[in-house]
Design a protein around this motif. Structure first.
Motif, PDB file in Angstrom:
ATOM      1  N   ARG A  21       0.832  -1.208   0.000  1.00  0.00           N
ATOM      2  CA  ARG A  21       0.000   0.000   0.000  1.00  0.00           C
ATOM      3  C   ARG A  21       0.865   1.256   0.000  1.00  0.00           C
ATOM      4  NH1 ARG A  21      -4.447   2.121  -1.931  1.00  0.00           N
ATOM      5  NH2 ARG A  21      -4.626   4.208  -1.027  1.00  0.00           N
ATOM      6  N   VAL A  22       1.904   1.262   0.834  1.00  0.00           N
ATOM      7  CA  VAL A  22       2.798   2.419   0.898  1.00  0.00           C
ATOM      8  C   VAL A  22       3.558   2.574  -0.411  1.00  0.00           C
ATOM      9  CG1 VAL A  22       4.884   3.322   2.011  1.00  0.00           C
ATOM     10  CG2 VAL A  22       2.998   2.434   3.391  1.00  0.00           C
ATOM     11  N   LEU A  23       4.017   1.483  -0.982  1.00  0.00           N
ATOM     12  CA  LEU A  23       4.721   1.563  -2.271  1.00  0.00           C
ATOM     13  C   LEU A  23       3.818   2.183  -3.330  1.00  0.00           C
ATOM     14  CD1 LEU A  23       6.461  -1.941  -2.237  1.00  0.00           C
ATOM     15  CD2 LEU A  23       7.590   0.290  -2.020  1.00  0.00           C
ATOM     16  N   HIS A  24       2.559   1.797  -3.331  1.00  0.00           N
ATOM     17  CA  HIS A  24       1.599   2.375  -4.287  1.00  0.00           C
ATOM     18  C   HIS A  24       1.437   3.875  -4.036  1.00  0.00           C
ATOM     19  CE1 HIS A  24      -2.001   2.884  -6.727  1.00  0.00           C
ATOM     20  NE2 HIS A  24      -2.619   3.401  -5.668  1.00  0.00           N
ATOM     21  N   GLU A  25       1.313   4.274  -2.777  1.00  0.00           N
ATOM     22  CA  GLU A  25       1.134   5.691  -2.442  1.00  0.00           C
ATOM     23  C   GLU A  25       2.350   6.522  -2.828  1.00  0.00           C
ATOM     24  OE1 GLU A  25       0.345   5.493   1.704  1.00  0.00           O
ATOM     25  OE2 GLU A  25      -1.789   4.971   1.454  1.00  0.00           O
ATOM     26  N   ARG A  26       3.535   5.913  -2.805  1.00  0.00           N
ATOM     27  CA  ARG A  26       4.767   6.629  -3.158  1.00  0.00           C
ATOM     28  C   ARG A  26       5.060   6.584  -4.660  1.00  0.00           C
ATOM     29  NH1 ARG A  26       7.944   7.525   1.535  1.00  0.00           N
ATOM     30  NH2 ARG A  26       6.494   7.558   3.286  1.00  0.00           N
ATOM     31  N   GLY A  27       4.150   6.010  -5.439  1.00  0.00           N
ATOM     32  CA  GLY A  27       4.335   5.966  -6.889  1.00  0.00           C
ATOM     33  C   GLY A  27       5.278   4.876  -7.356  1.00  0.00           C
ATOM     34  N   LEU A  28       5.557   3.897  -6.501  1.00  0.00           N
ATOM     35  CA  LEU A  28       6.428   2.779  -6.872  1.00  0.00           C
ATOM     36  C   LEU A  28       5.565   1.591  -7.290  1.00  0.00           C
ATOM     37  CD1 LEU A  28       9.000   3.121  -3.960  1.00  0.00           C
ATOM     38  CD2 LEU A  28       9.355   3.736  -6.366  1.00  0.00           C
ATOM     39  N   ARG A  29       5.859   1.031  -8.456  1.00  0.00           N
ATOM     40  CA  ARG A  29       5.020  -0.031  -9.006  1.00  0.00           C
ATOM     41  C   ARG A  29       5.524  -1.410  -8.570  1.00  0.00           C
ATOM     42  NH1 ARG A  29       5.983   0.604 -15.021  1.00  0.00           N
ATOM     43  NH2 ARG A  29       8.095   0.768 -14.136  1.00  0.00           N
ATOM     44  N   VAL A  30       4.590  -2.239  -8.119  1.00  0.00           N
ATOM     45  CA  VAL A  30       4.869  -3.637  -7.778  1.00  0.00           C
ATOM     46  C   VAL A  30       4.410  -4.501  -8.947  1.00  0.00           C
ATOM     47  CG1 VAL A  30       4.336  -5.514  -6.178  1.00  0.00           C
ATOM     48  CG2 VAL A  30       4.550  -3.173  -5.298  1.00  0.00           C
ATOM     49  N   PRO A  31       5.301  -5.307  -9.530  1.00  0.00           N
ATOM     50  CA  PRO A  31       6.677  -5.621  -9.098  1.00  0.00           C
ATOM     51  C   PRO A  31       7.764  -4.881  -9.857  1.00  0.00           C
ATOM     52  CG  PRO A  31       5.994  -7.233 -10.695  1.00  0.00           C
ATOM     53  CD  PRO A  31       4.842  -6.252 -10.559  1.00  0.00           C
ATOM     54  N   TRP A  32       7.422  -3.992 -10.791  1.00  0.00           N
ATOM     55  CA  TRP A  32       8.440  -3.442 -11.684  1.00  0.00           C
ATOM     56  C   TRP A  32       9.494  -2.632 -10.945  1.00  0.00           C
ATOM     57  CZ3 TRP A  32       3.240  -3.735 -12.656  1.00  0.00           C
ATOM     58  CH2 TRP A  32       2.885  -4.633 -13.674  1.00  0.00           C
ATOM     59  N   ASP A  33       9.056  -1.794  -9.996  1.00  0.00           N
ATOM     60  CA  ASP A  33      10.022  -1.037  -9.196  1.00  0.00           C
ATOM     61  C   ASP A  33      10.464  -1.807  -7.950  1.00  0.00           C
ATOM     62  OD1 ASP A  33       9.882   1.248 -10.909  1.00  0.00           O
ATOM     63  OD2 ASP A  33       7.966   1.772  -9.972  1.00  0.00           O
ATOM     64  N   VAL A  34       9.510  -2.422  -7.293  1.00  0.00           N
ATOM     65  CA  VAL A  34       9.799  -3.190  -6.075  1.00  0.00           C
ATOM     66  C   VAL A  34       8.973  -4.476  -6.099  1.00  0.00           C
ATOM     67  CG1 VAL A  34       9.862  -3.195  -3.553  1.00  0.00           C
ATOM     68  CG2 VAL A  34      10.152  -1.026  -4.797  1.00  0.00           C
ATOM     69  N   ALA A  35       9.644  -5.619  -6.107  1.00  0.00           N
ATOM     70  CA  ALA A  35       8.948  -6.911  -6.022  1.00  0.00           C
ATOM     71  C   ALA A  35       8.711  -7.246  -4.546  1.00  0.00           C
ATOM     72  CB  ALA A  35       9.773  -8.005  -6.689  1.00  0.00           C
TER      73      ALA A  35
END
Length: 337
Positions: free
Chosen positions: A257-271
């Protein structure tokens, strides 16, 4: 009126003893005789008196399952499997919720329900070996989870170090090199968190990758909010991983959820990989790759261990029984196909 064994015997034209042998599933009854008695049972709607059966054995027919948190989907799913496994042996399961409190775990383990239950399945978080060694209750006890006890009680667990290594190895195989671990604890009592951290560190080290403390995210608990807080704290400190291995699925879901809020895409930016394979992880906007313990096998082994202790009270318990696990690959590491 309640249908009796005698009624079934008269309908089938056999002795009451023969009906009893069929009802109790004794093996020496011939298939033809078993079918004959079963037909009479079905016609009359006979149901065995389980209370009387258990009382004849000096038992109540009730076992207890005590877990830290019924609100955690893992324990809720495990409880359902224990109930199913117990039902196969005509046992009823009483649920206790300890909230991971040492006081409540002591209360449960010391046999405060000893006059009600035949045995206890306990998943402790805070109890130490000396707590259980001082136990004076004569109710059989089976331990779940990864706390390590050298005690005369059967213990059922998965290999957490190996499972963590499988999770991290999967992330390395996806090309990830800065892999964080979320869910570390600073206390020594919570063994599963330490074992999974050990597996994370060992796999990274053997792969020639760094395992810095900056990529270890401590949590006060293991819920969604704990994962979200740990992920936000790591990102705010400027330590951005390209993958996350979380202590459990709830921590992973909070982190995503936090990764999404920070504009980081799962899994492309962070798996992201979780642990427990709870149902919730299969239905998010991004489905969760996870380590899936065999919860059904854990439940079955626990019930069988209790029955073994009840049927052979003189035998020494203390076996270490391992349940299997597997990696379930989903979108949080593979992306959508």
């Amino acid at each position: 009126m309640r249908v009796s064994l005698k009624d079934v015997a008269v309908r089938a034209g056999v002795s009451i003893k023969t009906v009893s042998n069929v009802v109790n599933n004794y093996q020496h009854v011939t298939p033809a005789m078993r079918a004959r008695v079963q037909e009479a049972i079905d016609e009359l709607g006979y149901r065995p008196n389980l209370t009387a059966r258990h009382l004849r054995k000096g038992r109540t027919g009730i076992i207890a399952l005590a877990v830290p948190e019924l609100g955690n989907p893992y324990f809720a799913e495990l409880a359902a499997h224990v109930i199913d496994a117990a039902a196969e042996h005509d046992l009823t399961v009483l649920l206790d919720h300890t909230r991971g409190s040492r006081e409540q775990e002591l209360h449960v383990s010391q046999g405060f329900r000893a006059g009600v239950i035949d045995g206890l399945i306990l998943s402790p978080l805070e109890l130490e070996a000396e707590d259980l060694a001082a136990r004076d209750a004569d109710v059989p006890l089976v331990l779940l989870g990864e706390r390590e006890y050298d005690l005369p009680h059967d213990h059922i667990a998965i290999d957490n170090v190996a499972a963590a290594r499988v999770a991290v190895r999967h992330l390395i195989g996806r090309g990830r090199t800065r892999i964080a671990y979320l869910g570390a604890r600073t206390d020594s009592a919570n063994r599963p968190a330490h074992l999974r951290l050990e597996g994370w560190r060992t796999e990274l080290t053997e792969a020639g990758l760094a395992a810095p403390d900056t990529l270890v995210g401590p949590t006060g608990g293991w819920d969604r909010a704990d994962g979200a807080e740990a992920m936000a704290r790591m990102l705010d400190a400027g330590h951005r991983p390209d993958a996350v291995f979380a202590y459990n699925d709830l921590v992973a879901i909070g982190a995503m959820r936090v990764l999404h809020e920070r504009g980081l895409r799962v899994p492309w930016d962070v798996a992201v990989v979780g642990f427990d394979d709870i149902v919730e992880g299969r239905f998010g906007a991004v489905t969760l790759t996870t380590i899936a313990p065999d919860k059904e096998a854990i439940a079955r082994l626990a019930v069988q261990s209790l029955l073994r202790s009840l049927e052979h009270p003189g035998e020494q318990a203390g076996r270490e029984l391992a349940a299997e696990f597997r990696l379930v690959e989903r979108e949080s590491t593979l992306g959508r196909r």
